[in-house]
Write an enzyme that holds these catalytic residues in place. Structure first.
Site, short mmCIF file in Angstrom:
data_model
loop_
_atom_site.label_atom_id
_atom_site.label_comp_id
_atom_site.label_asym_id
_atom_site.label_seq_id
_atom_site.Cartn_x
_atom_site.Cartn_y
_atom_site.Cartn_z
N GLY A 83 0.82 -1.21 0.00
CA GLY A 83 0.00 0.00 0.00
C GLY A 83 0.85 1.26 0.00
O GLY A 83 2.02 1.22 -0.39
N LEU A 105 0.51 3.68 -2.00
CA LEU A 105 0.90 3.57 -3.41
C LEU A 105 1.34 4.92 -3.99
O LEU A 105 0.85 5.97 -3.61
CB LEU A 105 -0.28 3.03 -4.23
CG LEU A 105 -0.81 1.66 -3.78
CD1 LEU A 105 -1.92 1.20 -4.72
CD2 LEU A 105 0.29 0.61 -3.71
N GLY A 154 5.29 4.73 -8.82
CA GLY A 154 6.12 3.53 -9.04
C GLY A 154 5.24 2.28 -9.08
O GLY A 154 5.33 1.45 -9.99
N HIS A 155 4.36 2.16 -8.08
CA HIS A 155 3.45 1.00 -8.05
C HIS A 155 2.53 1.02 -9.28
O HIS A 155 2.25 0.00 -9.89
CB HIS A 155 2.56 1.03 -6.81
CG HIS A 155 3.30 0.94 -5.51
ND1 HIS A 155 3.43 2.01 -4.67
CD2 HIS A 155 3.94 -0.10 -4.93
CE1 HIS A 155 4.11 1.63 -3.59
NE2 HIS A 155 4.44 0.36 -3.73
N GLN A 206 8.18 -8.98 7.70
CA GLN A 206 9.40 -8.48 7.06
C GLN A 206 9.96 -7.23 7.74
O GLN A 206 10.91 -6.63 7.26
CB GLN A 206 9.16 -8.24 5.57
CG GLN A 206 8.27 -7.07 5.21
CD GLN A 206 7.97 -7.05 3.72
OE1 GLN A 206 7.21 -7.86 3.22
NE2 GLN A 206 8.58 -6.12 3.00
O1 PAF Z 1 8.21 -4.43 -1.95
C1 PAF Z 1 7.25 -4.50 -1.17
O2 PAF Z 1 6.39 -3.62 -1.09
C2 PAF Z 1 7.15 -5.73 -0.27
O3 PAF Z 1 8.40 -6.16 0.13
C3 PAF Z 1 6.35 -6.87 -0.93
C4 PAF Z 1 7.04 -7.40 -2.15
C5 PAF Z 1 4.96 -6.39 -1.28
C6 PAF Z 1 6.21 -8.03 0.07
O4 PAF Z 1 5.53 -7.63 1.22
#
Ligand code: PAF
Length: 277
Positions: A30, A32, A35-36, A60
Site C-alpha cells: 500500500g 501507493l 512507481g506501483h 518483514q
Molecule cells: O516491496 C514490497 O512492497 C514488499 O516487500 C512486498 C514485495 C509487497 C512483500 O511484502
C-alpha cells in the site's frame, strides 16, 4: 474494480476468469505512488488481468517502530488503482495470508540473505519470502511485477520463483523517479519539506560514481560519496558496487554492468536506491 478481503472469495473470482487471459499479481504494502502504478500499467500493457495485493507484512519488519510508522493510505490506494484500471485488489488480514497449516519451504538464498539489506534488517528477506510464497500459492498468478528500486528483493524473488514457482514469469520494472531524481518510495512522504529537498542527493551521489566508471578507484569513489551524503545529513548504512545477479561486492570495475546499492537515513527515514552503471 473488485475488492477482496477473503482468499476464498478471491479464489472464486480467479477461477471465473477467462483462462486465456493471463493473471498478473502486483504485490504491494500500500501507500501507493507512481512507481506501483507503473507496475499495474506494465501488466495491463501485456493484456493481463491485473490483481494488486495490499498487505503490510509484519514478518518483514525487523524494527517494530518501522512497522508502526509505515504509511497506510488505503482509501487513496483504492482510488489510485481504480483510476489506473486495475481489475481487482486483495486486501487481506494476516489470517488470510498465513494459514496455520502452511509449510513455507526453505529457499536457499546464499549470500543474498545476509548481505546489504539482509545484514541491516535481519530476517527481512525470510519475511518477504513468507508473504510472497503464501500469496503465490493462494493466487497462482502467471505473471508477477516488481519494481527495480528494491533491487536485492528482486534477486531474492528470482530465487523463490526458480525454486518453487518456475511457471511464473517475473517482470522487473525500472525505478520511477521524481523530476529531481529521488526514487519514488512510500517512505518519502515521511520526510519534512527540508528533508525532501536534501533527499535527491542520494541520486546525485550514485550518478557521480557512475560518471567515473572505469577510471575511478572504487573504494575511494564510495568514500567520497559517503562524505558528500553526510554533508547533506544523510547517513549511510551501506553503499556498495556489486555484481548485479549475485550482489558480490566489487572493489574494481570488473563487472559490466555493475550495480550500485545504497541504504541510509535522512531524518530517521530509511531510504534505499540503486543504479546500474
Ligand atoms: O516491496 C514490497 O512492497 C514488499 O516487500 C512486498 C514485495 C509487497 C512483500 O511484502
Amino acid at each position: 474494480m473488485k475488492l477482496f478481503f477473503y482468499r476464498n472469495k478471491l479464489s472464486s473470482w480467479i477461477h471465473a476468469q477467462d483462462e486465456t487471459q493471463r493473471l498478473a499479481l502486483i504485490p504491494t504494502m500500500g501507500a501507493l505512488h507512481e512507481g506501483h502504478l507503473s507496475l499495474v500499467a506494465a501488466a495491463k500493457h501485456m493484456n493481463c488481468t491485473t490483481l494488486t495485493s495490499i498487505f503490510v507484512n509484519p514478518r518483514q519488519f525487523n524494527n517494530p517502530d518501522d512497522l508502526l510508522r509505515y504509511p497506510r493510505t488505503l482509501d487513496l490506494d483504492i482510488r489510485l488503482l481504480e483510476q489506473a484500471g486495475c481489475d481487482a485488489v486483495f486486501i487481506p488480514e494476516s489470517d488470510q495470508v498465513y494459514l496455520p497449516d502452511a509449510a513455507i519451504p526453505h529457499i536457499p538464498l546464499g549470500n543474498l540473505a545476509d548481505r546489504l539489506e539482509g545484514s541491516f534488517r535481519p530476517g527481512h528477506f525470510q519475511g518477504v519470502i513468507d508473504v510472497l510464497w503464501s500469496l503465490f500459492q493462494a493466487i497462482k498468478p502467471s505473471n508477477v511485477f516488481f519494481g527495480e528500486k528494491d533491487f536485492q528483493q528482486c534477486m531474492v524473488v528470482k530465487k523463490l520463483l526458480d525454486a518453487q514457482f518456475p511457471e511464473i514469469n517475473m517482470h522487473i520494472i525500472p525505478t520511477k523517479r521524481e523530476a529531481d531524481g529521488l526514487a519514488m518510495s512510500s517512505r518519502n512522504r515521511r520526510l519534512s519539506a527540508e528533508g525532501r529537498l536534501k533527499a535527491p542527493t542520494i541520486f546525485q551521489a550514485l550518478q557521480q560514481i557512475c560518471a567515473q566508471k572505469q577510471q575511478g578507484v572504487v573504494p575511494q569513489l564510495l568514500a567520497e560519496a559517503r562524505a558528500f551524503l553526510e554533508r547533506h545529513n544523510i547517513s549511510t548504512e551501506y553503499l556498495e558496487l556489486a555484481v548485479p545477479e549475485t550482489l558480490e561486492p566489487l572493489n574494481h570495475w570488473t563487472s559490466d554492468p555493475a550495480v550500485l546499492l545504497f541504504a541510509g537515513h535522512l531524518e530517521e527515514v530509511r531510504l534505499i536506491d540503486n543504479m546500474r552503471c
